[in-house]
Design a protein around this motif. Structure first.
Motif, PDB file in Angstrom:
ATOM      1  N   GLY A  33     -19.490  84.399 136.323  1.00  0.00           N
ATOM      2  CA  GLY A  33     -20.649  83.534 136.515  1.00  0.00           C
ATOM      3  C   GLY A  33     -21.924  84.320 136.715  1.00  0.00           C
ATOM      4  N   ILE A  34     -23.048  83.667 136.443  1.00  0.00           N
ATOM      5  CA  ILE A  34     -24.349  84.328 136.536  1.00  0.00           C
ATOM      6  C   ILE A  34     -25.283  83.605 137.502  1.00  0.00           C
ATOM      7  CG2 ILE A  34     -24.183  85.298 134.216  1.00  0.00           C
ATOM      8  CD1 ILE A  34     -25.937  82.997 133.231  1.00  0.00           C
ATOM      9  N   GLY A  35     -24.772  82.673 138.278  1.00  0.00           N
ATOM     10  CA  GLY A  35     -25.616  81.905 139.180  1.00  0.00           C
ATOM     11  C   GLY A  35     -26.052  82.691 140.401  1.00  0.00           C
ATOM     12  N   ARG A  36     -27.067  82.164 141.090  1.00  0.00           N
ATOM     13  CA  ARG A  36     -27.584  82.793 142.300  1.00  0.00           C
ATOM     14  C   ARG A  36     -26.849  82.252 143.527  1.00  0.00           C
ATOM     15  NH1 ARG A  36     -32.697  81.631 143.535  1.00  0.00           N
ATOM     16  NH2 ARG A  36     -32.860  79.804 142.181  1.00  0.00           N
ATOM     17  N   PHE A  37     -26.920  83.029 144.612  1.00  0.00           N
ATOM     18  CA  PHE A  37     -26.158  82.686 145.812  1.00  0.00           C
ATOM     19  C   PHE A  37     -26.698  81.434 146.495  1.00  0.00           C
ATOM     20  CE2 PHE A  37     -25.951  82.928 150.470  1.00  0.00           C
ATOM     21  CZ  PHE A  37     -24.587  82.838 150.643  1.00  0.00           C
ATOM     22  N   ALA A  38     -27.996  81.386 146.763  1.00  0.00           N
ATOM     23  CA  ALA A  38     -28.556  80.302 147.578  1.00  0.00           C
ATOM     24  C   ALA A  38     -28.309  78.919 146.974  1.00  0.00           C
ATOM     25  CB  ALA A  38     -30.045  80.539 147.825  1.00  0.00           C
ATOM     26  N   PRO A  39     -28.613  78.692 145.689  1.00  0.00           N
ATOM     27  CA  PRO A  39     -28.330  77.358 145.144  1.00  0.00           C
ATOM     28  C   PRO A  39     -26.852  77.019 145.158  1.00  0.00           C
ATOM     29  CG  PRO A  39     -29.870  78.544 143.736  1.00  0.00           C
ATOM     30  CD  PRO A  39     -29.338  79.541 144.714  1.00  0.00           C
ATOM     31  N   THR A  40     -25.993  77.993 144.810  1.00  0.00           N
ATOM     32  CA  THR A  40     -24.561  77.707 144.750  1.00  0.00           C
ATOM     33  C   THR A  40     -24.003  77.373 146.126  1.00  0.00           C
ATOM     34  OG1 THR A  40     -24.321  79.212 142.864  1.00  0.00           O
ATOM     35  CG2 THR A  40     -22.315  78.604 144.056  1.00  0.00           C
ATOM     36  N   ALA A  41     -24.267  78.235 147.100  1.00  0.00           N
ATOM     37  CA  ALA A  41     -23.692  78.043 148.429  1.00  0.00           C
ATOM     38  C   ALA A  41     -24.233  76.787 149.095  1.00  0.00           C
ATOM     39  CB  ALA A  41     -23.976  79.270 149.296  1.00  0.00           C
ATOM     40  N   SER A  42     -25.540  76.582 149.064  1.00  0.00           N
ATOM     41  CA  SER A  42     -26.130  75.429 149.760  1.00  0.00           C
ATOM     42  C   SER A  42     -25.705  74.114 149.121  1.00  0.00           C
ATOM     43  CB  SER A  42     -27.651  75.545 149.780  1.00  0.00           C
ATOM     44  OG  SER A  42     -28.181  75.571 148.463  1.00  0.00           O
ATOM     45  N   LEU A  43     -25.702  74.046 147.796  1.00  0.00           N
ATOM     46  CA  LEU A  43     -25.301  72.797 147.138  1.00  0.00           C
ATOM     47  C   LEU A  43     -23.814  72.531 147.292  1.00  0.00           C
ATOM     48  CD1 LEU A  43     -27.449  73.047 143.893  1.00  0.00           C
ATOM     49  CD2 LEU A  43     -27.745  71.415 145.761  1.00  0.00           C
ATOM     50  N   PHE A  44     -23.005  73.586 147.346  1.00  0.00           N
ATOM     51  CA  PHE A  44     -21.577  73.385 147.583  1.00  0.00           C
ATOM     52  C   PHE A  44     -21.345  72.777 148.963  1.00  0.00           C
ATOM     53  CE2 PHE A  44     -17.347  74.573 148.982  1.00  0.00           C
ATOM     54  CZ  PHE A  44     -16.569  74.290 147.872  1.00  0.00           C
ATOM     55  N   ILE A  45     -22.066  73.268 149.968  1.00  0.00           N
ATOM     56  CA  ILE A  45     -21.941  72.706 151.314  1.00  0.00           C
ATOM     57  C   ILE A  45     -22.360  71.241 151.328  1.00  0.00           C
ATOM     58  CG2 ILE A  45     -22.816  72.864 153.676  1.00  0.00           C
ATOM     59  CD1 ILE A  45     -23.133  75.895 153.195  1.00  0.00           C
ATOM     60  N   VAL A  46     -23.451  70.941 150.629  1.00  0.00           N
ATOM     61  CA  VAL A  46     -23.949  69.565 150.593  1.00  0.00           C
ATOM     62  C   VAL A  46     -22.916  68.628 149.991  1.00  0.00           C
ATOM     63  CG1 VAL A  46     -25.647  68.044 149.508  1.00  0.00           C
ATOM     64  CG2 VAL A  46     -26.396  70.167 150.577  1.00  0.00           C
ATOM     65  N   LEU A  47     -22.416  68.954 148.816  1.00  0.00           N
ATOM     66  CA  LEU A  47     -21.478  68.035 148.174  1.00  0.00           C
ATOM     67  C   LEU A  47     -20.135  67.982 148.912  1.00  0.00           C
ATOM     68  CD1 LEU A  47     -19.067  69.546 146.274  1.00  0.00           C
ATOM     69  CD2 LEU A  47     -21.069  70.177 144.958  1.00  0.00           C
TER      70      LEU A  47
ATOM     71  N   ALA B  76     -17.054  80.283 147.289  1.00  0.00           N
ATOM     72  CA  ALA B  76     -17.203  79.644 145.978  1.00  0.00           C
ATOM     73  C   ALA B  76     -18.111  80.476 145.075  1.00  0.00           C
ATOM     74  CB  ALA B  76     -17.765  78.233 146.138  1.00  0.00           C
ATOM     75  N   HIS B  77     -19.208  80.966 145.632  1.00  0.00           N
ATOM     76  CA  HIS B  77     -20.125  81.797 144.835  1.00  0.00           C
ATOM     77  C   HIS B  77     -19.461  83.111 144.440  1.00  0.00           C
ATOM     78  CE1 HIS B  77     -23.791  83.798 143.527  1.00  0.00           C
ATOM     79  NE2 HIS B  77     -23.490  84.805 144.334  1.00  0.00           N
ATOM     80  N   ALA B  78     -18.769  83.752 145.379  1.00  0.00           N
ATOM     81  CA  ALA B  78     -18.151  85.048 145.094  1.00  0.00           C
ATOM     82  C   ALA B  78     -17.085  84.938 144.011  1.00  0.00           C
ATOM     83  CB  ALA B  78     -17.559  85.631 146.372  1.00  0.00           C
ATOM     84  N   ILE B  79     -16.253  83.899 144.086  1.00  0.00           N
ATOM     85  CA  ILE B  79     -15.211  83.742 143.070  1.00  0.00           C
ATOM     86  C   ILE B  79     -15.828  83.441 141.709  1.00  0.00           C
ATOM     87  CG2 ILE B  79     -13.208  82.380 142.382  1.00  0.00           C
ATOM     88  CD1 ILE B  79     -12.546  81.967 145.288  1.00  0.00           C
ATOM     89  N   ALA B  80     -16.864  82.608 141.691  1.00  0.00           N
ATOM     90  CA  ALA B  80     -17.527  82.296 140.430  1.00  0.00           C
ATOM     91  C   ALA B  80     -18.133  83.551 139.798  1.00  0.00           C
ATOM     92  CB  ALA B  80     -18.606  81.239 140.644  1.00  0.00           C
ATOM     93  N   ARG B  81     -18.731  84.408 140.605  1.00  0.00           N
ATOM     94  CA  ARG B  81     -19.282  85.656 140.074  1.00  0.00           C
ATOM     95  C   ARG B  81     -18.165  86.572 139.565  1.00  0.00           C
ATOM     96  NH1 ARG B  81     -24.881  86.294 139.400  1.00  0.00           N
ATOM     97  NH2 ARG B  81     -24.637  88.499 139.870  1.00  0.00           N
TER      98      ARG B  81
END
Length: 207
Positions: free
Chosen positions: A120-134, A111-116
């Protein structure tokens, strides 16, 4: 008798070299995992905004382990193995947990790689961890129901489509907020993962 001369106006205080420090922004309060997990159900927009640019690895690992445990325990092969050899069944449980953790990390990373890739300009840790959570927060009700009812039951299928749709919407909101992308780009960034999960995890055999 003449009037007294008027008193001079008060002088302003002399300038000082010590200036008060400017007030910075108020510190953000800590986002506890239970507020994140339960808040995604009844105030998702507010929680995702509060969680912006924050990592949630502890909640992500916890939910992955819970989901992996439910998934393994609901498989008939585990109960058969448990009746024969407890140690082998526990090894099977451990392998299942490790597999779910690895798959969860892969989902968040993709999800993070495709967004980048889409700008996208987001960071890996927030994107990946929150995606797993939701992802697992929205799938847990379906897993709990499917552990007791047949996968092809109408109620299970209804829960599958409902939780998947809700998870898809939350994933789009997450990517849009973390990476500052448009809605359609955010939807494209999570489509591969969510459709794969729908085919393999949610509509596939559980027992």
């Amino acid at each position: 008798m003449s009037a007294p001369p008027p008193s001079p106006p008060p002088q302003p205080p002399p300038p000082t070299l010590v200036q008060p420090a400017p007030r910075g922004p108020a510190p953000r309060r800590r986002l506890w995992w239970h507020r994140l997990i339960f808040g995604l159900w009844y105030r998702p927009v507010e929680v995702l905004d509060e969680a912006r640019d924050r990592s949630a690895w502890s909640a992500a690992v916890l939910l992955s382990l819970i989901s992996g445990g439910i998934g393994v325990l609901s498989v008939d092969a585990f109960h058969t193995q448990w009746a024969v050899d407890h140690a082998a069944a526990l090894k099977l449980l451990g392998l299942g947990e490790a597999g779910v953790l690895a798959a969860s990390l892969a989902l968040g990373s993709v999800a993070h790689a495709i967004a980048r890739t889409l700008g996208g300009i987001g960071r890996f840790a927030p994107t990946a961890s929150l995606f797993i959570v939701l992802f697992w927060v929205t799938d847990l009700p379906r897993m709990a129901i499917a552990a007791w009812l047949p996968t092809d039951a109408t109620f299970v299928q209804a829960a599958t489509w409902t939780t998947w749709g809700f998870g898809y919407v939350l994933a789009v909101l997450l990517i849009r907020g973390q990476h500052h992308l448009s809605t359609w780009k955010s939807a494209a960034a999570v489509s591969v993962q969510m459709l794969t999960a729908l085919a393999l995890l949610r509509l596939g055999p559980v027992h």
